[in-house]
Enzyme design. Structure first.
Site, PDB file in Angstrom:
ATOM      1  CG  HIS A 284      -1.793   1.415   1.259  1.00 12.27           C
ATOM      2  ND1 HIS A 284      -2.687   1.383   0.723  1.00 12.27           N
ATOM      3  CD2 HIS A 284      -1.282   2.436   2.161  1.00 12.27           C
ATOM      4  CE1 HIS A 284      -3.201   2.812   0.992  1.00 12.27           C
ATOM      5  NE2 HIS A 284      -2.631   3.301   1.832  1.00 12.27           N
TER       6      HIS A 284
ATOM      7  CG  ASP B  11     -11.692   4.397   7.149  1.00  8.45           C
ATOM      8  OD1 ASP B  11     -11.217   5.124   7.828  1.00  8.45           O
ATOM      9  OD2 ASP B  11     -11.486   4.248   5.930  1.00  8.45           O
TER      10      ASP B  11
ATOM     11  NE  ARG C 139     -10.138  11.246  10.716  1.00  9.77           N
ATOM     12  CZ  ARG C 139      -9.445  10.557   9.886  1.00  9.77           C
ATOM     13  NH1 ARG C 139      -9.672   9.409   9.294  1.00  9.77           N
ATOM     14  NH2 ARG C 139      -8.121  11.059   9.745  1.00  9.77           N
TER      15      ARG C 139
ATOM     16  CB  SER D 188      -8.409   6.148   8.067  1.00  7.76           C
ATOM     17  OG  SER D 188      -8.773   6.194   6.919  1.00  7.76           O
TER      18      SER D 188
ATOM     19  CE  LYS E  21      -9.075   3.038   2.880  1.00 10.00           C
ATOM     20  NZ  LYS E  21      -9.253   3.830   4.003  1.00 10.00           N
TER      21      LYS E  21
END
Length: 435
Positions: free
Chosen positions: A82, A161, A168, A183, A187
């Site tokens: 990621h 999320d 947010r 967050s 995922k």
């Protein structure tokens, strides 16, 4: 249990228990807890913070708010990668087929781009017919048969999320480390991989522009991953200038294809090999970094990496002609050179400015509803450390709108900082965090 009591507890600096965090996330997901109470909690967290245990509990509660993919039917160690996003970051386009070509299964969930950072899904859709909307059974079958599949994130992946992030975003509570780490990792943990390699960007074009902030985020995410039972590594990599030379969807695909055939820019390949080595080590495919790098370079040199890329694109509906000939990918009507105003050495290229230029041309989204133009973007001819003469070409603008070209021309010139003395480019990988 009442939400107002939890808000008061956090406001006064008390730790929230696992049960309290689960109650809060479940209630907010189901609509029992209203936005105004959750925004008050988010602000209290921003002021008081969360410890490691609270952060893990928050992450797991958000993970469990929706689907958690079961990839147990896929043979072998699944390692996910990621990136926190950056300008010209086409690493996944290269790394996924490269790792798969070495027999390591790549079952990846990716997203779309928003703002000046591009999304892997948008780039892949430069291929006519390519689809990331694939059923879970087809996803698993693809990884078992050809070792690679990339799918778009499902709507029910960590929905808590998604709801909390939207809140947010409009209440100035985005920039709190536990909330950011939770967050991202909710995922990643819901995506079902056995191990995770994180590319945390830092610099002008990154979400975390300060290196100390990027390091804190990386450590928080590695802690969450390891505590959740996933072997997790993070790297802090440079995003002070665009990664590689191409910025824009089809342009980045072309550069990724060139990289898979052994012609990738030095800075891009430095990041690819660093992340790739870590993925092979976590998967147990290589005994040490030296062997891992040899395997990666060998796969590219022997054409196996590009062959796997072709197999992957065709398997998900892409056209063979475009893989065989990248010139058949979307092309802009106008290609305009940007000239240097002065002579000297390139000290830096402000990545954010180049990213915003690409977005202005239509290569990125200001809102989720915006349509992407896959053909447009910027290709850099000069990078940090290069010498340049006055009037020499710094970059090319690929545009389908002359008016937009005029808007971004000076922006690209301003993005280049030119000095009299040559500077030494710093290494792309700044830190590696494993625990």
């Amino acid at each position: 249990m009442r939400m107002c009591d939890l808000i008061l507890a956090k406001k006064e600096g008390r730790e929230l228990t696992t049960e309290e965090i689960n109650f809060m996330i479940k209630g907010y997901s189901e609509g029992a807890i209203p936005d105004y109470q959750m925004s008050a909690m988010a602000m209290a967290i921003c002021f008081r913070g969360m410890n490691k245990r609270e952060t893990l509990d928050l992450t797991l509660a958000m993970r469990d708010s929706g689907d958690v993919l079961d990839l147990s039917e896929i043979e072998g160690m699944k390692v996910d990668k990621h990136s926190t996003g950056g300008v010209g970051d086409k690493v996944s386009l290269i790394l996924a087929p490269l790792i798969a070509s070495l027999g390591v299964p790549v079952a990846k969930m990716s997203g779309r781009g928003l703002g000046h950072t591009g999304g892997t899904i948008d780039k892949l859709e430069s291929f006519d017919g390519f689809s990331t909307e694939i059923e879970e059974t087809k996803f698993i079958e693809s990884v078992n048969s050809i070792k690679i599949a990339i799918a778009g994130q499902t709507a029910n992946l960590a929905p808590a999320d998604k709801k909390l992030y939207a809140l947010r975003d409009v209440t100035a509570t985005v920039d709190e480390m536990s909330l950011i780490a939770g967050s991202i990792m909710s995922k990643k943990l819901a995506s079902g991989a056995d191990a995770i390699v994180l590319d945390v960007k830092t610099g002008n074009g990154a979400f975390m522009q300060k290196e100390e902030d990027a390091l804190a985020l990386a450590k928080a995410m590695v802690d969450i991953g390891n505590r959740a039972g996933k072997r997790t590594t993070a790297m802090i990599t440079d995003m002070d200038e665009p990664l590689g030379n191409a910025i824009g969807n089809a342009l980045e695909v072309k550069e990724a294809m060139e990289a898979l055939q052994g012609n990738g820019p030095k800075d891009l390949m430095e990041v690819v090999f660093a992340l790739g080595k870590e993925m092979l080590l976590l998967a147990g495919r290589a005994e040490n970094e030296k062997i891992a790098e040899e395997l990666l370079r060998e796969s590219i040199a022997q054409g196996k990496a590009f062959q796997k890329f072709e197999e992957f694109i065709l398997n998900q509906g892409g056209k063979k002609e475009q893989v065989k000939n990248a010139q058949l990918l979307p092309k802009a009507c106008h290609v305009i050179p940007v000239a240097a105003k002065e002579a000297g050495y390139i000290k830096r290229i402000f990545a954010q400015e180049i990213g915003l230029a690409c977005m202005t041309l239509g290569g990125g989204r200001e809102t989720k509803e915006d349509q992407i133009d896959p053909a447009v973007g910027v290709v850099l001819e000069k990078k940090t450390g290069d010498i340049v003469k006055k009037g020499e070409i710094l970059a090319y603008i690929h545009s389908n709108d002359k008016e937009k070209t005029e808007i971004v021309y000076e922006r690209i010139q301003r993005a280049y900082e030119i000095v009299e003395e040559k500077i030494q480019k710093a290494p792309m990988v700044k830190h590696i965090i494993r625990e």
